[in-house]
Enzyme design. Structure first.
Site, PDB file in Angstrom:
ATOM      1  N   LYS A  13     -74.676 133.930  33.873  1.00 40.41           N
ATOM      2  CA  LYS A  13     -74.921 135.030  34.818  1.00 40.41           C
ATOM      3  C   LYS A  13     -73.991 134.939  36.032  1.00 40.41           C
ATOM      4  CE  LYS A  13     -79.277 134.099  35.432  1.00 40.41           C
ATOM      5  NZ  LYS A  13     -79.377 132.924  34.536  1.00 40.41           N
ATOM      6  N   ARG A  88     -87.889 137.263  39.781  1.00 41.12           N
ATOM      7  CA  ARG A  88     -88.110 136.230  38.777  1.00 41.12           C
ATOM      8  C   ARG A  88     -89.441 136.408  38.044  1.00 41.12           C
ATOM      9  NH1 ARG A  88     -84.802 131.632  39.193  1.00 41.12           N
ATOM     10  NH2 ARG A  88     -83.551 131.523  41.090  1.00 41.12           N
ATOM     11  N   ARG A 127     -71.856 120.135  32.353  1.00 42.52           N
ATOM     12  CA  ARG A 127     -71.154 120.677  33.514  1.00 42.52           C
ATOM     13  C   ARG A 127     -70.854 119.603  34.565  1.00 42.52           C
ATOM     14  NH1 ARG A 127     -74.641 126.080  34.991  1.00 42.52           N
ATOM     15  NH2 ARG A 127     -76.064 124.486  35.849  1.00 42.52           N
ATOM     16  N   ARG A 160     -71.663 115.648  39.379  1.00 48.27           N
ATOM     17  CA  ARG A 160     -72.585 116.422  38.556  1.00 48.27           C
ATOM     18  C   ARG A 160     -73.855 116.675  39.349  1.00 48.27           C
ATOM     19  NH1 ARG A 160     -71.270 116.095  32.943  1.00 48.27           N
ATOM     20  NH2 ARG A 160     -69.670 114.519  32.553  1.00 48.27           N
ATOM     21  N   ARG A 172     -86.541 123.547  32.828  1.00 45.51           N
ATOM     22  CA  ARG A 172     -86.134 124.813  33.454  1.00 45.51           C
ATOM     23  C   ARG A 172     -86.256 125.971  32.475  1.00 45.51           C
ATOM     24  NH1 ARG A 172     -80.352 123.460  35.749  1.00 45.51           N
ATOM     25  NH2 ARG A 172     -80.364 125.645  36.364  1.00 45.51           N
TER      26      ARG A 172
END
Length: 216
Positions: A13, A88, A127, A160, A172
């Site tokens: 996103k 949300r 990531r 990180r 999550r």
């Protein structure tokens, strides 16, 4: 063009929102950024938010909605905006609709970026960023051209996020499916929802989103 990008964490996103910003010249409105800006500017709603945060509590929906409302009134939102991280929940979605209606506005489209869970875990847990300039990299998909050296600034220091690991990502995702995924049905029922394949290469996802926006 007023739109929302939906999708689980790691769906892309942020990347796609930035491309829309660059192409269409509309701002990406992050609730976190707006909250910090309102507190710093000491606006009336910012003071309310600061009092809540200083007490160690979560900022309520009505305060967040007031901050979003205040931000939307800014001149740079005259031609539209991208809502990032809000709404949300279904309650927040109702609040956004009521708030926009009170301003004589409405959403043009809600775009869902669809990605398989296994891919999301891999994307997020791999990531890392340059500790100096913030450039983003990935263990498998996007390594620096020279191992251990940032392409953009030449730094050899990387970091990180502590929550970018498989266990935290799984949690999550559970939160997303419990609280946020019901918005997909909510906006589908309103005829606003469009979906794109987030498993495709980034440029193809961008092209699919642009094809949707071109029809609005």
């Amino acid at each position: 063009m007023r739109l929302i990008l939906l999708g689980p964490p790691g769906a892309g996103k942020g990347t796609q929102a930035q491309r829309i910003v660059e192409t269409h010249g509309i701002p990406q409105l992050s609730t976190g950024d707006m909250l910090r800006a309102a507190v710093k500017a000491e606006t009336e709603v910012g003071k309310r938010a600061k009092a809540v945060m200083d007490a160690g509590n979560l900022v309520s929906d009505d305060i967040v909605n007031a901050i979003v409302s205040e931000r939307i009134d800014a001149d740079d939102c005259a031609n539209g905006f991208i809502l990032d991280g809000y709404p949300r929940t279904l309650v927040q979605a109702d609040s956004v609709e009521a708030m926009l209606s009170s301003k004589g506005m409405k959403l043009d489209v809600v775009i869902e970026i669809q990605v398989d869970d296994a891919i999301l875990v891999d994307r997020i847990s791999g990531r890392y960023t340059c500790a100096n300039c913030g450039a983003g990299y990935h263990d498998r998909n996007h390594k620096p051209k020279v191992d251990g050296v940032c392409d953009k600034c030449g730094s050899t220091s990387f970091k990180r996020r502590p929550d970018d690991n498989a266990d935290v990502v799984a949690t999550r995702l559970q939160v997303y499916y419990k609280e946020t995924s019901p918005l997909i049905g909510y906006y589908h029922a309103k005829g606003l929802l469009k979906s794109v394949d987030g498993m495709a290469p980034i440029d193809e996802v961008t092209a699919a989103i642009e094809a949707i926006l071109a029809k609005r």
